[in-house]
Motif scaffolding. Structure first.
Motif, mmCIF file in Angstrom:
data_model
loop_
_atom_site.group_PDB
_atom_site.id
_atom_site.type_symbol
_atom_site.label_atom_id
_atom_site.label_comp_id
_atom_site.label_asym_id
_atom_site.label_seq_id
_atom_site.Cartn_x
_atom_site.Cartn_y
_atom_site.Cartn_z
ATOM 1 N N GLU B 39 0.523 -1.580 0.194
ATOM 2 C CA GLU B 39 0.337 0.248 0.433
ATOM 3 C C GLU B 39 1.349 1.511 -0.020
ATOM 4 O O GLU B 39 0.822 2.162 -0.535
ATOM 5 C CB GLU B 39 -0.527 0.317 1.582
ATOM 6 C CG GLU B 39 -1.965 -1.183 0.837
ATOM 7 C CD GLU B 39 -0.996 -2.560 2.168
ATOM 8 O OE1 GLU B 39 -0.483 -2.149 2.848
ATOM 9 O OE2 GLU B 39 -1.826 -3.571 1.595
ATOM 10 N N GLN B 40 2.027 1.230 0.703
ATOM 11 C CA GLN B 40 2.986 2.338 0.958
ATOM 12 C C GLN B 40 3.453 2.793 -0.609
ATOM 13 O O GLN B 40 3.389 3.878 -1.108
ATOM 14 C CB GLN B 40 4.009 2.041 2.341
ATOM 15 C CG GLN B 40 3.267 2.309 3.348
ATOM 16 C CD GLN B 40 4.669 2.511 4.192
ATOM 17 O OE1 GLN B 40 5.663 2.410 4.032
ATOM 18 N NE2 GLN B 40 4.015 3.234 5.146
ATOM 19 N N ARG B 41 3.893 1.971 -2.063
ATOM 20 C CA ARG B 41 4.178 1.214 -2.829
ATOM 21 C C ARG B 41 3.383 2.486 -3.058
ATOM 22 O O ARG B 41 3.881 3.378 -4.091
ATOM 23 C CB ARG B 41 4.760 0.192 -2.901
ATOM 24 C CG ARG B 41 5.230 0.701 -4.734
ATOM 25 C CD ARG B 41 6.078 -1.034 -5.068
ATOM 26 N NE ARG B 41 6.853 -1.034 -6.361
ATOM 27 C CZ ARG B 41 6.267 -0.583 -7.544
ATOM 28 N NH1 ARG B 41 5.248 -0.682 -7.586
ATOM 29 N NH2 ARG B 41 7.251 -0.340 -8.248
ATOM 30 N N GLU B 42 1.906 2.179 -3.174
ATOM 31 C CA GLU B 42 1.175 2.855 -4.399
ATOM 32 C C GLU B 42 0.984 4.025 -4.173
ATOM 33 O O GLU B 42 0.472 4.795 -4.791
ATOM 34 C CB GLU B 42 -0.302 1.853 -3.651
ATOM 35 C CG GLU B 42 -1.147 2.276 -4.912
ATOM 36 C CD GLU B 42 -1.133 1.571 -6.489
ATOM 37 O OE1 GLU B 42 -1.009 2.737 -7.119
ATOM 38 O OE2 GLU B 42 -0.129 1.011 -7.024
ATOM 39 N N THR B 43 0.981 4.313 -2.670
ATOM 40 C CA THR B 43 0.638 5.761 -1.921
ATOM 41 C C THR B 43 2.106 6.732 -2.319
ATOM 42 O O THR B 43 2.218 7.574 -2.964
ATOM 43 C CB THR B 43 0.833 5.780 -0.793
ATOM 44 O OG1 THR B 43 -0.121 5.137 -0.282
ATOM 45 C CG2 THR B 43 1.208 7.122 0.175
ATOM 46 N N LEU B 44 3.484 6.010 -2.706
ATOM 47 C CA LEU B 44 4.983 6.377 -2.435
ATOM 48 C C LEU B 44 4.566 6.740 -5.065
ATOM 49 O O LEU B 44 4.537 8.110 -5.192
ATOM 50 C CB LEU B 44 5.995 5.625 -2.476
ATOM 51 C CG LEU B 44 7.123 6.057 -3.748
ATOM 52 C CD1 LEU B 44 7.876 6.833 -2.797
ATOM 53 C CD2 LEU B 44 8.110 4.887 -3.367
#
Lengths: 367, 165
Positions: B39-44
């Motif tokens: 999910e953090q990758r997606e946010t990034l």
């Protein structure tokens, strides 16, 4: 990960960056950045809006008159050749014992839109050369062409070899298809015929925008380095002068611009020996003087393959070249230019068209 | 913010703003590197995409507006080319995002400095942009736009002497 500490570090780094930016902005506002010539000069000849500027040298520097005419590109303003004492092509030429003249194309008004390329060659450059010959009493003039002005100079030296003592080309496109420049790629399919049929001048801001759009991220990196590097404050005056120059592209005369793009970029007529101007065919083999060709190996506007193609058209005993690591503008105003390239060029002029140690070829490496 | 700078002084302002924007992505990047949550990758990626899209797509849009093509009638090629350009730029943004995240993933949260992250960001963008401006699809699109512009000005503004900006 210690998030608290990491956050603090990042915030500190950003704040430090902001402080450096504010300091730089403050310095910028106090700097004089108007266009100006470093070397004293005066207009000595004018013709239909075009002028010739003579740079005034101390008389002791010029015992036997030799003169050089600089033909600058129409795409930028020429004052970049004389920004400061250290960054002055003009000063180096004066030191090489030359009276230095410059063709200034003048302001682009409504009339300029219908001027064709033959006006530039047959009227502007030829009348400038004749004026210099008449007023100095010499038989031949050294000719120096920069970028597009180099292409004009090659054409002129081919048309009037008897008037040219030596020719220096700097970052000059010769084979417009070699090296596949972005300018060629973009120009291939543009329909310039509309512009030839009903010429209008092209705003300089569009030309600036075009150049800006080619390498925006490299430019951004350079700007960030200026902000981050405390040393850059020492050279801020020069930085401001160059920055201003980059953004001051003059309007382009519609017809001549369209002809240049069609004849040179699209049809590559110069190296094909097919370019005809006012009933005269331009044949580079007619150039009878020694030629010095200066170009940069990482030039994205005039690829080295394009500039170096000149050696295929000039007999090797009359051809010399100076190459350097770096780009288009760096060759004129960068540190390498100041320390090595321009002194080498002056050496070639003084030393009977040879370099003292390197014969006819010289490469200036990245520092 | 626009990646094509409009004057000798505001170019530092724009570049500085770009740096600050990259810096604002830096912290999520470190978080992603420390635990690699999808999910953090997606946010990034969304952050980078948003920043890149604003800086580059806005630049081309304003350049086209500057050429007067926003005033073209619906039947002309202008709006079509703008939509096409938008599509090409969107694909390019994705390439930039992928390129940045791929290079960043070679670091750990302890080794990636803000300066290193910014240089990765700029170098990747420069490479993607260079590929873009040399691609036939983009050149075709730009050529069509320039041709439309020349046609309009040659037709309508010849009496003025200079193209209106």
């Amino acid at each position: 990960m210690n998030e608290g500490a990491g956050k603090l570090d990042i915030d500190e780094e950003i704040n430090a960056f902001r402080e450096r930016y504010e300091l730089l902005s403050e310095k910028f506002q106090n700097l004089k950045s108007e266009q100006s010539w470093h070397t004293p000069c005066e207009i000595c000849f004018s013709f239909e809006g075009m002028t010739v500027r003579e740079f005034l040298a101390p008389s002791s520097n010029n015992p036997a008159p030799k003169a050089i005419l600089i033909v600058y590109s129409h795409v930028n303003l020429p004052y970049v050749i004389d920004l400061t004492e250290q960054h002055s092509l003009v000063s180096r030429l004066i030191e090489a014992g030359r009276k230095v003249y410059l063709v200034d194309w003048g302001d682009m008004n409504g009339e300029a839109r219908s001027r064709d390329l033959s006006v530039y060659l047959h009227d502007y450059i030829d009348k400038s050369i004749d004026f210099i010959i008449e007023n100095t009493g010499i038989d031949q003039v050294d000719l120096m062409g920069i970028c597009q002005g180099g292409t004009f100079s090659l054409c002129y030296a081919s048309l009037h070899p008897e008037k040219i003592r030596s020719l220096i080309t700097m970052v000059t496109p010769v084979d417009f298809h070699a090296g596949e420049s972005v300018i060629w790629k973009w120009a291939r399919k543009v329909d310039f015929s509309k512009l030839e049929e009903r010429p209008v001048n092209i705003p300089g801001s569009m030309i600036t925008l075009f150049f800006q759009s080619l390498r925006p991220f490299d430019e951004m990196m350079r700007n960030i380095r200026v902000i981050q590097n405390p040393e850059s404050l020492k050279n801020l005056n020069l930085t401001v002068l160059i920055d201003r120059w980059v953004f001051e592209c003059p309007d382009q005369p519609g017809l001549a611009f369209a002809q240049f793009m069609r004849q040179f970029y699209q049809k590559n007529k110069l190296v094909r020996g097919e370019f005809e101007l006012g009933g005269h065919l331009i044949d580079l083999r007619n150039i009878a003087c020694p030629v010095l060709n200066l170009y940069a190996t990482a030039d994205h506007l005039v690829p080295p393959e394009s500039a170096s193609a000149l050696k295929n058209h000039i007999p090797h005993e009359r051809y010399s070249e100076i190459t350097c690591d770096g780009g288009h503008i760096g060759l004129m105003v960068g540190t390498k230019a100041r320390r090595a390239i321009l002194p080498k060029m002056a050496e070639w002029l003084v030393n009977n068209h040879k370099f003292l140690k390197d014969g006819t070829k010289c490469h200036v490496q990245e520092e | 913010m626009c990646s094509f700078q409009t004057g000798p002084f505001d170019k530092y302002l724009y570049s500085g703003a770009f740096y600050i924007q990259a810096a604002s992505c830096y912290r999520p990047v470190l978080e992603w590197l420390s635990n690699e949550e999808p999910e953090q990758r997606e946010t990034l990626m969304n952050l980078i995409r948003d920043s890149w899209y604003r800086s580059t797509v806005d630049a081309y849009s304003s350049a086209i507006s500057g050429m007067g093509l926003v005033n073209l009638e619906a039947s002309s090629s202008g709006p079509h080319e703008m939509a096409r350009l938008n599509n090409i730029l969107t694909i390019m943004v994705q390439k930039a995002v992928n390129g940045i995240t791929e290079r960043v993933s070679n670091y750990s949260h302890e080794t990636l400095t803000l300066q290193a992250f910014f240089e990765i960001w700029i170098e990747t963008c420069a490479k993607v942009h260079d590929d873009l401006i040399n691609s036939e699809e983009f050149i075709d699109c730009i050529t069509e736009t320039i041709n439309a512009s020349l046609k309009i000005y040659a037709k309508g503004n010849a009496d003025h002497g200079t193209m209106h900006e």
